[in-house]
Write a protein that holds these residues in place. Structure first.
Motif: not given
Length: 252
Positions: A169, A172-175, A178, A182
């Protein structure tokens, strides 16, 4: 006249205006078919049909227009609004009964099909829940098998799964992560986390259960358990996919 004609064959609810027709159509039990006159005092048949189609409760009730007008334009207007048929005045009783019977049979067929579709949807949902449960149980069983061979593991499996979820988690939003996490991939990674030590079943007991410190050679053997587990899972996936005629993980 229509009421008298139909009452010998069906349960009939009559209304002599558009407003009363709308109230009658919304009363339980709702009609299976509506015969609607185009020319009525106040609200005409076209407006009644518009309101019937605008209400979700009456939208699916088939409507046959009864009219003295016989122009193609009037017929097209009614059909465009959703009427299923037209009967022109003066009408023939056998024709009326035949068309009513036909529309009721069509509605019954549609209702049966709708019921079957609803049952199939519920059945698919139930099967999917069962499949998910079986997957979860299989993962837990395999993880417990690995745990049973390692007396030092304890709650290591549950802790590792919790750590994996926290890390996933967070990433999940990191380069770079992601795309890999997804959609439902994050949940799949967390679900599969308990299998991380499954390869220990391939480590000899003399090494896995050794009470003392491992030698460098033994430690090298111990370090092979992730690859043993990965190979076992890959073979299982390949066999399962091949059995279903699906492409292998490498082909995907």
């Amino acid at each position: 006249m229509l009421g008298e004609l139909l009452q010998g064959h069906y349960r009939v609810r009559a209304a002599n205006s558009g407003e009363r027709a709308l109230r009658a159509a919304s009363m339980a039990p709702r009609p299976d078919l509506i015969l609607l006159d185009v020319m009525m005092p106040g609200m005409d048949g076209y407006e009644v049909l518009r309101r019937l189609r605008a209400d979700a409760a009456t939208r699916g009730i088939p409507v046959i227009f009864i009219t003295a007008m016989d122009s193609a334009e009037n017929e097209e207007q009614g059909l465009a609004l959703g009427a299923v048929d037209y009967i022109t005045k003066p009408f023939s009783p056998p024709v009326v009964l035949a068309r009513v019977r036909t529309q009721l049979e069509l509605k019954q067929a549609r209702d049966r099909l709708s019921t079957q579709n609803e049952w199939l949807e519920r059945e698919v949902e139930r099967r999917m829940r069962e499949n998910v449960l079986i997957q979860d149980l299989s993962v837990r069983a395999l993880a417990s098998l690995a745990e049973a061979r390692d007396s030092e593991t304890g709650n290591h499996i549950l802790r590792t799964q919790a750590y994996v979820e926290l890390l996933a988690r967070h990433l999940a939003d990191r380069d770079g992560y992601r795309e890999a996490l997804a959609g439902d991939r994050l949940a799949l990674v967390v679900k599969a986390a308990p299998l991380h030590d499954i390869g220990k079943v391939g480590i000899p007991d003399a090494i896995l259960l050794k009470p003392g410190r491992l030698t460098p050679e033994e430690f090298e053997i111990m370090k092979t358990h992730p690859q043993i587990g990965a190979d076992a899972i890959s073979r299982a996936m390949e066999q399962a996919l091949a059995g279903n005629g699906l492409p292998s993980p490498e082909q995907v």
